[in-house]
Design an enzyme around this catalytic site. Structure first.
Site, mmCIF file in Angstrom:
data_model
loop_
_atom_site.group_PDB
_atom_site.id
_atom_site.type_symbol
_atom_site.label_atom_id
_atom_site.label_comp_id
_atom_site.label_asym_id
_atom_site.label_seq_id
_atom_site.Cartn_x
_atom_site.Cartn_y
_atom_site.Cartn_z
ATOM 1 N N PRO A 139 -62.554 15.502 -38.300
ATOM 2 C CA PRO A 139 -61.500 14.522 -38.555
ATOM 3 C C PRO A 139 -61.899 13.597 -39.700
ATOM 4 O O PRO A 139 -63.055 13.170 -39.775
ATOM 5 C CB PRO A 139 -61.409 13.731 -37.239
ATOM 6 C CG PRO A 139 -62.180 14.524 -36.246
ATOM 7 C CD PRO A 139 -63.194 15.298 -36.995
ATOM 8 N N HIS A 140 -60.948 13.376 -40.601
ATOM 9 C CA HIS A 140 -61.242 12.453 -41.710
ATOM 10 C C HIS A 140 -59.935 11.874 -42.229
ATOM 11 O O HIS A 140 -58.880 12.489 -42.082
ATOM 12 C CB HIS A 140 -61.966 13.189 -42.836
ATOM 13 C CG HIS A 140 -61.224 14.400 -43.316
ATOM 14 N ND1 HIS A 140 -61.568 15.672 -42.894
ATOM 15 C CD2 HIS A 140 -60.165 14.556 -44.140
ATOM 16 C CE1 HIS A 140 -60.734 16.539 -43.458
ATOM 17 N NE2 HIS A 140 -59.870 15.881 -44.220
ATOM 18 N N PRO A 141 -59.986 10.695 -42.837
ATOM 19 C CA PRO A 141 -58.782 10.121 -43.430
ATOM 20 C C PRO A 141 -58.413 10.918 -44.681
ATOM 21 O O PRO A 141 -59.273 11.496 -45.336
ATOM 22 C CB PRO A 141 -59.196 8.703 -43.818
ATOM 23 C CG PRO A 141 -60.558 8.506 -43.322
ATOM 24 C CD PRO A 141 -61.149 9.827 -43.008
#
Lengths: 557, 276, 229
Positions: C136-138
């Site tokens: 998960p990452h922005p």
């Protein structure tokens, strides 16, 4: 010491030296004329110019081995391309050869010789003191200005001519030292010279009709200028085709000049005496004879300069101009006898300005020379009119000034602060980007992709790993289709994908040529290859960067 | 082969020897010869602070029809690729070309302006001297007859120019693999002083690696000691290190050497930038 | 001042041939004697300023640009931390739990912003890259917040369906937060290098202790940089 003060001091010194050179030449000329005048009346006097020109060309070729032309173009070339470096021998060689040429009666002017002498004095003085190129160019200008202002006793004209023709630019750094040198040169001449051309005692009342009629004179002088410039070149062209030794050519040319001189003695020598007579209104011949004189003077000058004599076109242009002015005056008096015209002397002056401006494309020089030698401003309105129009009209036929024509044709004339000058100064060595990684021709595509990952460039030069010779280029576009095909990774060698038909640049090439090639082939970058070794890349992107810096450095002092 | 050497070709037997010398030099040091086959008797060289006019001896213009073929033949006989011919681009006047000066070496016979009969020991022409004084490149003065040299000999007298010569000698030895000898005539300064100069320039490592031996002459005059230089050595030396006037009065290494030794010489002038 | 020609040309960031030519032409306030340049520091500085050229005399510290891509995984994980026993049942829950567990986030608003951007990214397209791993990452670097570049590793108690590409439920998260896109890409490429390796995946499935995991990663990174050079 402050740079500007230093240059002013040097400028004054150079002005004095070149003034002395000019005075020496004019004394030499007077001496020659006086001693040779006794032979003028013999029938064989026509060989005198021949002997003088032969001696002059022998002196130039064999004694000082000058091997160059009449002076001004060489000075301009050296200023624009080599920071004003001139040979020491040039500081005296033309003085002597010119003295022989004009002294014996051949038709030429003493100005170009003194200009190159003065310029060479300036150049060698700055060499002696290890000045830099900018300072040296200024001192070359000082020399030329000092010499010209001394020979004419015309300080403003000397300065203006130097800036218009020799330097090609007005800049605060140049103008002041050149003005000082001009003053110094004129002062030397005033102290040492007792006889000069000067028309300070003349008065002309110029009215509107005369000013308007000057337009016609402008057209006439412009056409004469074009004819003059072309016949000079044509005559030079003819003489070059003759395979005789230079001195024989000069002898033949000189005898022809002498023969013209037997019929019309007014065309011989530098002609200041006839100018004096014409301006003072003491010149008798009528319209038809004037026309003949214009033609004869042009022919005599073309023969003298084209066939091996040494000298300039300044004085002949003045003589032709005053003949033309007088001729025009006679013509309008004949055509419209009802009007009251100004003295014919005034038209002689206007004619001079017209021909000078027309041949040299230097309108300001024409204007100020006349203002200088008359010391008055009464004639200024028609003067400006004639000079400006004559330059404009002759530009239609002749793309560049007579002095610069050859340089412009060969692309050697680099006006300061122009594209050509900036490009000529930048060298390939300064622009080449050396951070390109070369890859061997036997590298596998798979290994190459790893190299690509670590590089930030799109071009990869391929070399032979044994000899180190340049083989070709790979652009990322060339491998893009195989980029994701892992089967190709182990089976394709770089030599199979590289481009071998690559335009390359030699490290010694001129940048302008390289750019022309880039434009012609639609390239943005090219590999630099020196004796089949890859040196680096040259690209338009870096070029723009360096070009801007160079332009900024050259335009701001 | 990124370095280039300018050679002005004379299409005579003497010129052949000179070109053979140049070609051998280029072969050994991996240099590309750039040959100018003169088309005019004069040319100009615009250096940074001087313009030198060279008036060639008339023999340079002899038989222009065979000149290029001869050049290619001689250069290729030395196992080099075909030479590059200098094409004139710029002219000061229509018969007065400018020759570029951005080469790495230039080959000059002892005199290029005079007739070949004048060329001999004890005479270096004034033009050649001016080229040496102004050039950024070292000037190669070949001996009259081609003789392949087998070692390098640097004359090291401690001056700034001698240091440049030493650096050049080391570089040439590195490229060519030929042994390098250094010769020093002891005068007021002693052996220790010279070694200090080397150390302060940081040349110690290179000296150990490339110099075969360093000979110091303690007794006898320099001219007498020159017999010690191998007959088949290329001599590398600096000129005008002390300024022209001083050298005219007190003599210099170059003057003594060129009168005594017929070896080929590589002369480094004051404007040469040295790197090892 | 007195400098060698090479030194002065590096001060001006120009090739020495250019500087030499300018000196010769008298376009730059420098005098040359041999290969030594004489000049006045203030005059040259003024000149360089007028001509838009850089000038860093020696002595004056040149601002070294921080090499952004020199970051390595082990350090980033060191900053982010390794956490065990996340008990969430859905994607949102797991992410919410993870974000609130992460150390090195100073303000609550940053935490909230991070949570929202992570969830938004998941809704757009799953970050489950297969083999039970999600990253998960922005989507864009959260540079306006003060969150330093880091990777936080979370092991889940029960695998959660992340709608991963291979439909396998996810049991380990690598939450990647980077201050710039370059760092993001750099770390992601390094991480993916590890995650392509079967031995690494085996290790992950055994839920290793923090030290073991870090050691393994250091080992992989060494291999990676060894392969580069």
């Amino acid at each position: 010491m402050d740079d500007r003060l230093l240059l002013i001091a040097f400028g004054a010194a150079v002005g004095v030296c070149s003034g002395l050179a000019a005075v020496a030449l004019s004394h030499g000329l007077v001496f020659m004329m006086e001693n040779l005048s006794v032979f003028r009346d013999y029938w064989w006097a026509f060989v005198l110019p021949g002997i003088g020109m032969a001696a002059s060309s022998l002196f130039l070729e064999k004694v000082v081995r000058e091997g160059a032309g009449h002076g001004v173009p060489e000075v301009v070339y050296s200023v624009s391309r080599h920071g004003g470096l001139l040979r020491l021998r040039s500081s005296f060689s033309r003085l002597i050869s010119n003295c022989l040429t004009i002294g014996s009666g051949a038709s030429a002017g003493p100005e170009a010789p003194v200009i190159i002498s003065g310029a060479s004095i300036g150049s060698n003085i700055s060499r002696l003191f290890s000045l830099n190129e900018r300072q040296r160019v200024t001192l070359v200008g000082c020399g030329s200005a000092g010499a010209l202002s001394a020979i004419f006793n015309a300080p403003v004209a000397g300065m203006v001519f130097t800036i218009e023709i020799i330097m090609g630019e007005w800049s605060a750094g140049n103008v002041v030292p050149i003005a000082v040198a001009s003053v110094a040169g004129a002062q030397v001449t005033r102290l040492l010279q007792t006889h000069q051309i000067s028309f300070t005692h003349l008065r002309f009342d110029v009215d509107v009709t005369s000013t308007l009629a000057a337009v016609g004179l402008a057209v006439l002088t412009a056409l004469i200028s074009v004819l003059f410039a072309r016949s000079l070149r044509y005559s030079h062209h003819i003489s070059e085709k003759i395979t005789l030794p230079v001195w024989v050519r000069a002898l033949i040319g000189g005898c022809m000049v002498g023969a013209i001189g037997l019929l019309l003695p007014g065309v011989l020598g530098e002609g200041y005496h006839s100018i004096q007579q014409m301006v003072e209104g003491a010149f008798a011949p009528g319209l038809a004879l004037m026309l003949l004189l214009v033609g004869a003077k042009i022919a005599a000058t073309a023969l003298t300069l084209g066939w091996g004599g040494s000298g300039g076109i300044f004085a002949p242009a003045l003589v032709i101009g005053s003949f033309a002015g007088l001729m025009y005056h006679r013509f309008i008096v004949l055509l419209l006898p009802g009007f009251s015209w100004v003295d014919e002397g005034c038209y002689a002056l206007l004619g001079m300005a017209g021909v000078i401006s027309g041949t040299m494309h230097a309108p300001l020089t024409g204007i100020f020379l006349i203002v200088d030698i008359t010391g008055r401003y009464e004639t200024i309105l028609p003067l400006i009119l004639v000079s400006a129009l004559s330059t404009t009209i002759s530009r239609v036929f002749e793309p560049a000034s007579f002095y610069l024509r050859e340089l412009v044709q060969k692309g050697q004339y680099l006006k300061p602060r122009t594209d050509a000058k900036v490009l000529a100064d930048l060298s390939i060595t300064e622009l080449v980007e050396k951070d390109c990684k070369t890859v061997p021709r036997n590298m596998l595509l798979g290994d190459f992709i790893k190299v690509v990952q670590d590089s930030h460039r799109n071009h990869f030069p391929v070399v032979d790993e044994q000899t180190g010779e340049f083989q070709g280029m790979i652009h990322l576009d060339d491998i893009r289709p195989y980029l994701l095909d892992s089967l190709m990774y182990e089976t394709v060698f770089l030599e199979q994908v590289m481009q071998t038909e690559v335009e390359t640049v030699d490290i010694h090439e001129d940048l302008s040529e390289v750019l022309d090639r880039m434009d012609a082939n639609g390239l943005f970058s090219m590999p630099v290859v020196s004796s089949s070794r890859f040196v680096g890349m040259i690209s338009k992107a870096t070029l723009l960067d360096k070009y801007r810096h160079e332009l900024m450095v050259q335009t701001m002092h | 082969m990124e370095m280039q050497m300018l050679h002005i070709f004379r299409n005579t037997p003497l010129g052949r020897e000179t070109l053979l010398e140049s070609a051998y030099f280029c072969k050994r040091l991996d240099i590309l010869p750039v040959v100018y086959v003169p088309a005019y008797v004069k040319f100009l060289m615009y250096f940074e602070n001087d313009v030198v006019q060279v008036d060639l001896d008339g023999s340079y213009l002899r038989s222009p029809d065979t000149a290029r073929d001869h050049v290619v033949e001689i250069v290729e006989s030395m196992g080099l690729p075909a030479p590059k011919f200098l094409e004139l681009k710029h002219f000061t006047a229509s018969t007065l070309p400018d020759i570029p000066v951005d080469y790495d070496f230039m080959c000059c016979p002892r005199s290029i302006t005079d007739m070949s009969s004048k060329i001999g020991l004890g005479y270096i022409g004034p033009r050649v001297r001016r080229i040496v004084q102004n050039a950024r490149f070292p000037v190669y003065i070949p001996s009259a007859v081609f003789k392949p040299w087998q070692s390098l000999a640097v004359m090291f007298g401690g001056s700034a120019n001698a240091l440049k010569a030493l650096k050049l000698g080391i570089r040439l030895s590195r490229i060519s693999g030929f042994p390098l000898d250094v010769f020093t005539q002891e005068g007021r300064r002693k052996r220790k002083d010279y070694e200090d100069i080397i150390d302060s320039e940081g040349l110690g490592v290179e000296m150990d690696k490339y110099v075969r031996r360093w000979r110091f002459f303690e007794s006898r005059s320099f001219a007498e000691n020159l017999y010690e230089i191998p007959h088949d050595a290329l001599i590398v030396l600096g000129a005008y290190g002390h300024g022209l006037i001083k050298e005219l009065f007190f003599g210099s290494t170059m003057e003594t050497l060129q009168t005594v030794s017929p070896n080929s010489m590589l002369i480094v002038g004051p404007n040469y930038r040295a790197s090892v | 001042m007195e400098l060698k020609i090479d030194e002065i040309s590096s001060c001006l960031e120009l090739p020495s041939t250019t500087v030499e030519r300018w000196v010769r032409q008298g376009r730059i306030p420098v005098k040359m004697i041999g290969d030594t340049c004489l000049f006045s520091d203030t005059a040259l500085r003024k000149w360089a300023e007028e001509h838009n050229l850089p000038y860093h005399p020696p002595g004056e510290q040149q601002q070294e640009k921080q090499e952004e891509t020199s970051e390595n995984l082990a350090d980033a994980i060191g900053r982010g931390g390794i956490y065990y026993h996340l008990s969430g049942q859905t994607v949102e829950e797991v992410i919410g739990e993870a974000v609130s567990a992460m150390k090195g986030i100073e303000s609550e608003s940053d935490r909230q912003a991070l949570y929202e951007s992570l969830v938004a990214r998941e809704q757009m397209m799953s970050t489950g890259i297969g083999n039970g791993v999600a990253v998960p990452h922005p989507r864009t670097p959260l540079s306006q917040t003060g969150i330093p570049t880091q990777i936080a590793v979370f092991f889940l108690d029960r695998p959660v369906d992340f709608k991963a590409v291979d439909k396998k439920p996810v049991y380990v998260l690598f939450v990647l937060v980077a201050a710039s896109s370059q760092q993001h890409l750099h770390l992601l490429s390094r991480l993916s290098y590890c995650l392509r390796d079967a031995t690494f995946l085996n290790l992950l499935s055994e839920v290793p202790a923090p030290e073991t995991l870090i050691t393994k990663i250091v080992e992989f990174e060494a291999r990676l940089s060894g392969g580069e050079g």
